[in-house]
Design a protein around this motif. Sequence first.
Motif, short mmCIF file in Angstrom:
data_model
loop_
_atom_site.label_atom_id
_atom_site.label_comp_id
_atom_site.label_asym_id
_atom_site.label_seq_id
_atom_site.Cartn_x
_atom_site.Cartn_y
_atom_site.Cartn_z
N ASP A 60 0.82 -1.21 0.00
CA ASP A 60 0.00 0.00 0.00
C ASP A 60 0.85 1.26 0.00
OD1 ASP A 60 -2.34 -1.43 -0.06
OD2 ASP A 60 -2.63 -1.38 2.12
N SER A 61 2.06 1.18 0.55
CA SER A 61 2.87 2.39 0.68
C SER A 61 4.16 2.38 -0.16
CB SER A 61 3.24 2.61 2.14
OG SER A 61 3.98 1.51 2.64
N TYR A 96 4.79 6.06 -0.42
CA TYR A 96 3.60 6.88 -0.20
C TYR A 96 3.51 7.23 1.29
CZ TYR A 96 2.04 6.08 -4.95
OH TYR A 96 1.95 6.07 -6.32
N ASP A 99 -2.04 8.95 1.62
CA ASP A 99 -2.76 8.54 0.42
C ASP A 99 -2.54 9.54 -0.72
OD1 ASP A 99 -4.44 6.87 -1.03
OD2 ASP A 99 -6.20 8.11 -0.58
N GLY A 100 -1.89 9.08 -1.78
CA GLY A 100 -1.66 9.90 -2.97
C GLY A 100 -0.35 10.63 -3.01
N SER A 102 3.69 10.96 -2.59
CA SER A 102 4.85 10.07 -2.54
C SER A 102 6.19 10.81 -2.58
CB SER A 102 4.80 9.08 -3.70
OG SER A 102 4.89 9.76 -4.93
N LYS A 145 -7.12 10.34 -7.50
CA LYS A 145 -7.93 9.11 -7.62
C LYS A 145 -8.32 8.81 -9.06
CE LYS A 145 -8.89 8.38 -3.07
NZ LYS A 145 -7.89 7.59 -2.44
#
Length: 180
Positions: A60-61, A96, A99-100, A102, A145
């Motif tokens: 996820d990251s 990341y 969320d979004g 990085s 997104k």
Amino acid sequence: MKKTVLVILCIIAFSGVKAQQVKFGVKAGLNVATIHGDNLNTDSRLGLHAGGLVELKLSDSFSIQPEVLYSQMGTENDANELKIDYISLPVMAKYYIIDGFSLEVGPQISFLVDDVLKTNDGGSLDPDLENYDLSANLGLGYQFKQGLFVQTRYNLGLTAIQENPDIKNGSFQISVGYQF
């Protein structure tokens, strides 16, 4: 020969990667490029970069993002403009933070496509630069997104593109892209 070995090494390196998600994309943007070295008095040169990418989400990251870019580099001063065009292959590790958003870091190898030194009197010379450039990239990115993303990156040349005097590339890049 060097290009073939590099491609084979990249295929071997990524063949064992088990990605949770794979996204393809395109990107384009602006380069603010210059060269640095001993006793240089040059200004930045604006250029473009464009190409494709693949983002391999490993968690996820964390993800790995190899890219293939056409990139315009160089520099200019009052008397000359050095134009350098490359095919660049950055491989970015993306972490990341939220969320979004990085942080990105990774190596880049670039292969010379064209180089020309244009003078103000209308002439041009072959600067006889090295056929490749190795550099380190550090940047930030934001992934929306809907697939749209923005990135900013600094590219620090590690190898001399010409000797006597030793000069190296450097560029600040701003990109916009879309992942499918």
